[in-house]
Write a protein that holds these residues in place. Sequence first.
Motif, mmCIF file in Angstrom:
data_model
loop_
_atom_site.group_PDB
_atom_site.id
_atom_site.type_symbol
_atom_site.label_atom_id
_atom_site.label_comp_id
_atom_site.label_asym_id
_atom_site.label_seq_id
_atom_site.Cartn_x
_atom_site.Cartn_y
_atom_site.Cartn_z
ATOM 1 N N LYS A 67 0.775 -1.085 -0.176
ATOM 2 C CA LYS A 67 -0.024 -0.475 -0.332
ATOM 3 C C LYS A 67 0.804 1.315 -0.097
ATOM 4 O O LYS A 67 1.825 1.177 0.420
ATOM 5 C CB LYS A 67 -1.108 -0.030 1.297
ATOM 6 N N TYR A 68 0.514 2.479 -0.362
ATOM 7 C CA TYR A 68 1.285 3.548 -0.294
ATOM 8 C C TYR A 68 -0.003 4.527 0.358
ATOM 9 O O TYR A 68 -1.085 4.689 -0.176
ATOM 10 C CB TYR A 68 1.408 4.268 -2.161
ATOM 11 N N ILE A 69 0.844 5.040 1.158
ATOM 12 C CA ILE A 69 -0.854 6.694 1.549
ATOM 13 C C ILE A 69 0.650 7.865 1.350
ATOM 14 O O ILE A 69 1.468 8.163 1.172
ATOM 15 C CB ILE A 69 0.375 7.209 3.079
ATOM 16 N N LEU A 70 -0.612 8.921 0.290
ATOM 17 C CA LEU A 70 0.054 9.540 0.181
ATOM 18 C C LEU A 70 -0.486 11.576 0.991
ATOM 19 O O LEU A 70 -1.469 11.450 1.852
ATOM 20 C CB LEU A 70 -1.388 10.105 -1.266
ATOM 21 N N LEU A 71 0.810 11.681 1.156
ATOM 22 C CA LEU A 71 0.654 12.757 2.015
ATOM 23 C C LEU A 71 1.559 14.226 1.727
ATOM 24 O O LEU A 71 2.172 13.512 0.891
ATOM 25 C CB LEU A 71 0.486 12.725 3.905
ATOM 26 N N ASN A 72 1.670 14.584 2.745
ATOM 27 C CA ASN A 72 1.991 16.234 2.774
ATOM 28 C C ASN A 72 3.566 16.122 3.637
ATOM 29 O O ASN A 72 3.505 15.411 4.002
ATOM 30 C CB ASN A 72 1.506 17.315 2.795
ATOM 31 N N GLN A 73 4.672 16.669 2.662
ATOM 32 C CA GLN A 73 5.986 15.903 3.304
ATOM 33 C C GLN A 73 6.210 16.750 5.089
ATOM 34 O O GLN A 73 6.553 16.094 5.628
ATOM 35 C CB GLN A 73 6.845 16.581 2.820
ATOM 36 N N LYS A 74 5.407 18.290 5.200
ATOM 37 C CA LYS A 74 5.525 18.086 6.422
ATOM 38 C C LYS A 74 4.684 17.387 7.822
ATOM 39 O O LYS A 74 4.773 17.905 8.765
ATOM 40 C CB LYS A 74 5.385 20.092 6.702
ATOM 41 N N SER A 75 3.241 16.784 7.178
ATOM 42 C CA SER A 75 2.985 16.393 8.334
ATOM 43 C C SER A 75 3.235 14.823 8.058
ATOM 44 O O SER A 75 2.750 13.747 8.514
ATOM 45 C CB SER A 75 1.402 16.313 7.563
ATOM 46 N N LYS A 76 4.333 14.321 7.709
ATOM 47 C CA LYS A 76 5.000 13.050 7.791
ATOM 48 C C LYS A 76 4.828 12.796 9.175
ATOM 49 O O LYS A 76 5.000 11.251 9.696
ATOM 50 C CB LYS A 76 6.292 12.435 7.289
ATOM 51 N N GLU A 77 5.392 12.795 9.954
ATOM 52 C CA GLU A 77 5.589 13.145 11.903
ATOM 53 C C GLU A 77 3.869 12.609 12.079
ATOM 54 O O GLU A 77 4.166 11.310 13.424
ATOM 55 C CB GLU A 77 6.134 14.016 12.334
#
Length: 269
Positions: A67-77
């Motif tokens: 699977k992959y999760i699409l997210l913003n770089q700034k919200s990885k934590e």
Amino acid sequence: KALFFSATMSQNKEELNKYRGKEDKGDLFVFDFNNIIEEDSTKIVKDEDNNEEKTLINQMNKELEQKYILLNQKSKENYILYIMQNIFKKKIAMIFVSTYKQCNFLYHLFKLFDLRVSALHSKMPQKDRINNLTKFKSSYNNILIATDVASRGLDIPICDLVINYDLPRNPDDYIHRAGRTARAGKKGTCISFVTQYDVELILAIEDRINTKIEEMSIDEDKIMEDMSIVSQGVKLALMKIYESGFDEKVSQRKKNKNNGFNKRKEKDD
């Protein structure tokens, strides 16, 4: 009689005699394994690597959920803490990052949130690597955050979950990372974080493994509920790294290593 094995030691008998004890007697016999390797050994090794990757790809298609999760770089934590505290709380997981600094940062961040975590990267002293890996393999800690130093060559019998916190630049590295789970006929899961900067990377991976990876849907509102707490945790983790002098210790070890190399080089010259 004594046997001595080395992949790098000189074959010069005078040099090798320095490592013999006073009680060692008799002639010194040197056997060079390279002499029995055929000229096309490079092709053989290459074929073995290709067969290994083909096996891993077939295994991934059959037994590994990807699977992959699409997210913003700034919200990885925010995302990694949420899924490890909630969705995959009881899983034995390996989380791969791109640099030793990222590995060290996530380790401190996870510790602040009371997660049972070990870390493994190339800048870590050997005794710490062994200790941390032992804690993970024994399930004392159920999370191992690591660079690609852990993507192959380690005996890790049980791993339910692989997370690519940072996608690898080379699709083959993805294959080896994912190959840490779903081993010996067991099921496993590999989840990749895909930011706005990683679209080409995930497409290259899909092309390499000849598989379309499905998107994993997560309620972003729930994840961002603790945004302020996570932000505070990030600041504290960075502060702990600074107070521990981690970067200075790495720099000093590198300096000592370079000094040792230069001294040996001067001696050889």
